[in-house]
Scaffold this active site. Structure first.
Site, PDB file in Angstrom:
ATOM      1  N   ASP A 180       0.855  -1.191   0.000  1.00 24.22           N
ATOM      2  CA  ASP A 180       0.000   0.000   0.000  1.00 24.22           C
ATOM      3  C   ASP A 180       0.886   1.233   0.000  1.00 24.22           C
ATOM      4  OD1 ASP A 180      -2.557   1.388   0.187  1.00 24.22           O
ATOM      5  OD2 ASP A 180      -1.955   1.945   2.205  1.00 24.22           O
ATOM      6  N   HIS A 224      -8.220   3.408   3.785  1.00 24.33           N
ATOM      7  CA  HIS A 224      -8.227   4.221   5.001  1.00 24.33           C
ATOM      8  C   HIS A 224      -9.638   4.377   5.565  1.00 24.33           C
ATOM      9  CE1 HIS A 224      -4.216   5.387   3.690  1.00 24.33           C
ATOM     10  NE2 HIS A 224      -4.047   6.095   4.788  1.00 24.33           N
ATOM     11  N   CYS A 265      -4.253  -1.203  -2.168  1.00 23.92           N
ATOM     12  CA  CYS A 265      -4.343   0.241  -2.382  1.00 23.92           C
ATOM     13  C   CYS A 265      -5.240   0.453  -3.592  1.00 23.92           C
ATOM     14  CB  CYS A 265      -2.950   0.808  -2.639  1.00 23.92           C
ATOM     15  SG  CYS A 265      -2.894   2.537  -3.166  1.00 23.92           S
ATOM     16  N   CYS A 288     -11.389   3.226  -0.584  1.00 25.22           N
ATOM     17  CA  CYS A 288     -10.046   3.524  -0.089  1.00 25.22           C
ATOM     18  C   CYS A 288      -9.867   2.752   1.208  1.00 25.22           C
ATOM     19  CB  CYS A 288      -9.861   5.021   0.153  1.00 25.22           C
ATOM     20  SG  CYS A 288      -8.255   5.433   0.909  1.00 25.22           S
ATOM     21  N   GLU A 309      -4.789   9.602   8.860  1.00 25.81           N
ATOM     22  CA  GLU A 309      -3.365   9.414   9.160  1.00 25.81           C
ATOM     23  C   GLU A 309      -2.872  10.362  10.259  1.00 25.81           C
ATOM     24  OE1 GLU A 309      -0.808   9.131   5.791  1.00 25.81           O
ATOM     25  OE2 GLU A 309      -1.672   7.187   5.241  1.00 25.81           O
TER      26      GLU A 309
END
Length: 274
Positions: free
Chosen positions: A10, A194, A73, A192, A158
């Site tokens: 990723d 995340h 990813c 995504c 993040e």
């Protein structure tokens, strides 16, 4: 042939949510995770740059002995997977395989949607690539697909702000923008890796009755089925339960942030891609 760990790549931390669910489903296998944190995010980069960076990572994972590499990813899957599979794989590792996360996600949509109007929330790069549109319409020609870029989601996650009031603002903004495209959307894909950390806020922002499709469990199930169908690959996967983590940036930072995504402490080593 040489046996090795399954490679997971990723651009940063998000793929750890995929690895976490893969390990939950198949803890017996060895895994190598490689995060290109020094060059993240990939979402706003050009096709050529994403392809070049992804190819460097795939090459390194094959050099480490991985018989199978998962591009955990969405941006890499959208912008680099097909070219690597068709043009580079024969020279890199003729017996190796590279898989992405978009196809398994799309395959699950057919059992969820009723209106065949599907929203996709993703990075700018994933949405601009129209990869979800193309894959969905290959399987379900009757579907209508609406993309919503969410450029603030990755930095929010993040930076550890995924449970903050600031996250609420951007979740509501992007959800409202997506739903303004069609009142008939009944399924939303989180495009995504995340975004699972924001899934509760996203579900709260969506009207009742709209299904949210996340990727981790879907990719894990798809990988399990793939290994059953391809014993020649499965037989080359080590099964000692070992996990190794590499990052192109600070190992200390990766370990601190990675724990949020994995839900457990991890130890990382630095690696240089070229």
């Amino acid at each position: 042939m040489q046996k090795g760990a399954i490679g997971i790549f990723d651009s940063g931390y998000g793929g750890l949510t995929i690895l976490r669910d893969i390990i939950k489903a198949m803890p017996e296998y060895d895994y190598i995770y490689l995060g290109d944190n020094a060059r993240t995010p990939y979402g706003t980069r050009s096709f050529d740059t994403v392809y070049r960076f992804t190819l460097q990572a795939v090459r390194r994972l094959f050099a480490m002995g991985s018989p199978l590499v998962i591009l955990a990813c969405n941006t890499a899957s959208a912008k680099a997977l097909r070219t690597i599979q068709q043009n580079d794989l024969p020279g890199l590792s003729p017996a190796g395989r590279v898989l992405g996360v978009i196809r398994p996600t799309v395959e699950a949509v057919g059992s969820v949607t009723r209106s065949w109007e599907i929203g996709v929330m993703g990075t700018v790069g994933t949405i601009q690539s129209q990869s979800y549109d193309m894959e969905i319409k290959k399987l379900y020609p009757q579907a209508k697909v609406y993309g919503q870029p969410c450029p603030m989601f990755v930095p929010i996650v993040e930076n550890g702000e995924y449970d903050s009031p600031g996250a609420d603002y951007f979740v509501n903004k992007y959800v409202n923008s997506l739903l303004s495209q069609s009142a008939a959307i009944d399924t939303v894909i989180l495009g995504c890796t995340h975004y699972p950390l924001l899934i509760n806020k996203i579900k709260q922002a969506l009207p009742a009755g709209i299904a949210v499709v996340a990727q981790g469990e879907l990719v894990a199930a798809s990988l399990g089925e793939y290994l059953k169908r391809h014993p020649e690959i499965e037989g080359r996967c080590l099964r000692s339960g070992k996990r190794t983590f590499y990052t192109t940036d600070s190992p200390e930072k990766f370990e601190a942030s990675g724990r949020i995504f994995m839900g457990e402490a991890i130890t990382a080593e630095k690696i240089v891609l070229e």
